[in-house]
Design a protein around this motif. Structure first.
Motif, PDB file in Angstrom:
ATOM      1  N   GLU A 192       0.919  -1.186  -0.456  1.00  0.00           N
ATOM      2  CA  GLU A 192      -0.120   0.711   0.033  1.00  0.00           C
ATOM      3  C   GLU A 192       0.693   1.309   0.032  1.00  0.00           C
ATOM      4  N   VAL A 193       0.816   1.847  -1.218  1.00  0.00           N
ATOM      5  CA  VAL A 193       1.596   3.131  -1.097  1.00  0.00           C
ATOM      6  C   VAL A 193       0.408   4.027  -0.921  1.00  0.00           C
ATOM      7  N   SER A 194       0.871   4.741   0.160  1.00  0.00           N
ATOM      8  CA  SER A 194      -0.304   6.200   0.919  1.00  0.00           C
ATOM      9  C   SER A 194       0.139   7.173   0.777  1.00  0.00           C
ATOM     10  N   ASP A 195       1.534   7.722   0.253  1.00  0.00           N
ATOM     11  CA  ASP A 195       1.035   8.666   0.524  1.00  0.00           C
ATOM     12  C   ASP A 195       2.967   9.202  -0.377  1.00  0.00           C
ATOM     13  N   ILE A 196       2.799  10.352  -1.272  1.00  0.00           N
ATOM     14  CA  ILE A 196       3.916  10.161  -2.200  1.00  0.00           C
ATOM     15  C   ILE A 196       4.332  11.781  -2.161  1.00  0.00           C
ATOM     16  N   MET A 205      11.814  12.988  -3.472  1.00  0.00           N
ATOM     17  CA  MET A 205      10.200  12.426  -3.506  1.00  0.00           C
ATOM     18  C   MET A 205      10.085  11.495  -1.940  1.00  0.00           C
ATOM     19  N   TRP A 206       9.226  11.895  -1.751  1.00  0.00           N
ATOM     20  CA  TRP A 206       8.778  11.108   0.240  1.00  0.00           C
ATOM     21  C   TRP A 206       8.078  10.248  -0.270  1.00  0.00           C
ATOM     22  N   LYS A 252      14.476  -3.142   6.465  1.00  0.00           N
ATOM     23  CA  LYS A 252      15.396  -2.174   6.505  1.00  0.00           C
ATOM     24  C   LYS A 252      16.589  -2.307   5.564  1.00  0.00           C
ATOM     25  N   GLU A 253      16.697  -3.557   4.522  1.00  0.00           N
ATOM     26  CA  GLU A 253      17.355  -4.283   3.565  1.00  0.00           C
ATOM     27  C   GLU A 253      16.276  -3.981   2.138  1.00  0.00           C
ATOM     28  N   ILE A 254      15.126  -4.536   2.293  1.00  0.00           N
ATOM     29  CA  ILE A 254      13.864  -3.360   1.622  1.00  0.00           C
ATOM     30  C   ILE A 254      13.737  -2.938   1.037  1.00  0.00           C
ATOM     31  N   ASP A 256       9.799   5.726   4.210  1.00  0.00           N
ATOM     32  CA  ASP A 256       9.154   5.795   5.147  1.00  0.00           C
ATOM     33  C   ASP A 256       8.194   4.798   5.261  1.00  0.00           C
ATOM     34  N   LEU A 257       8.704   2.762   5.304  1.00  0.00           N
ATOM     35  CA  LEU A 257       8.554   2.072   5.037  1.00  0.00           C
ATOM     36  C   LEU A 257       7.682   0.946   6.191  1.00  0.00           C
TER      37      LEU A 257
END
Length: 292
Positions: free
Chosen positions: A211-215, A224-225, A250-252, A271-272
């Motif tokens: 899920e990409v919640s914000d760009i 690009m955040w 962290k690696e992903i 931010d993942l």
């Protein structure tokens, strides 16, 4: 001038996504050693000034399954053939003998009466099933074939020449500088999913979605955040993705940022995090949205 939509179909792990990326020369479709990595209709656009434009639609690997999620993916294949395609590129793995999936898929293909090219992939490795495949193709009265190696990028010029030969007449469908029509959200989600699967293919290859919640884009700083979530089905899977001391996620995140940096012009800051969405593959509306 030729143009049209070309459906790429075949069994899981036949090399369809690798072939698409090799043809386009850009990373359009994610790849993994795990079967059934492709879930959607992924479009790659190839434009040749002297020949025209072909829009490739990479589809999920065709296989038999009683699971609802896999059945939805097979519906993606069927709808692509029936509703979207002007011609078909059927990719067959030369190391595997034709089976039930080939019989079902070729039956679907022949019913469309669309121009067809059989691509025999993995010609760079042992062609253990070559004789069986050609015997099977002869029984279906199919002669329009070509041997290629998507991994080694061999035979692609001849492949494209044959596809343009059988494509219909038409004008460009997209501007000539486009190589895909995917949204930034889709591309980001797919890259994160690829990096997750490639690290955790044994533990949970198909139990995640992104899920990409914000760009947000800071044009002044050229950054690009991205805020995104890896969604899993069980609390135990969350721990696997996070890893000891947060090392795995962290690696992903770091590898995803690196891959996305090759696609987008901005520097990527991500931010993942991980969420649990119980039994998400049984939720019809969510699955249909993911596969649309």
């Amino acid at each position: 001038m030729k143009s049209g939509f070309c459906a790429i179909v075949g069994r899981p792990s036949a090399g369809k996504s690798t072939l698409l990326n090799a043809i386009i020369g850009e990373k359009v479709s994610i790849t993994s050693s795990s079967p059934q990595t492709t879930r959607n209709k992924v479009r790659g656009i190839l434009t040749k000034e002297e020949q025209g434009q072909i829009v490739f639609i990479d589809t999920p690997g065709y296989h038999n399954s009683e699971k609802k999620f896999n059945q939805y993916m097979m519906e993606v294949v069927d709808s692509t053939l029936v509703e979207d395609a002007d011609l078909i590129l059927y990719v067959i793995d030369m190391t595997r003998s034709p089976g039930r999936e080939e019989e079902e898929l070729i039956s679907m293909i022949l019913k469309t009466n669309l121009p067809l090219l059989l691509c025999l992939n993995k010609s760079d490795v042992a062609k253990s099933a070559k004789e069986e495949i050609y015997t099977w193709l002869e029984s279906k009265n199919i002669q329009n074939t070509i041997e290629v190696s998507a991994a080694k990028e061999k035979g692609l010029d001849e492949l494209m020449g044959q596809l343009f030969d059988i494509a219909p007449e038409g004008e460009y469908l997209y501007p000539p500088d486009y190589y895909t029509d995917q949204t930034p959200e889709f591309r980001i989600a797919e890259i994160i999913r690829e990096e997750t699967i490639n690290r955790l293919s044994q533990e949970l290859p198909h139990s995640v979605y992104i899920e990409v919640s914000d760009i947000e884009i800071d044009e002044e700083k050229n950054i690009m955040w991205i805020r995104a979530f890896i969604q899993v089905e069980k609390e135990s899977q969350k721990g696997i993705v996070v890893g000891k001391g947060g090392k795995q996620i962290k690696e992903i995140r770091q590898s995803s940022q690196k891959s996305l940096g090759k696609i987008f012009t901005q520097r990527i800051h991500m931010d993942l995090r991980v969420k649990v969405n119980p039994k998400w593959r049984r939720k019809d509306n969510l699955v249909k949205d993911l596969l649309s």
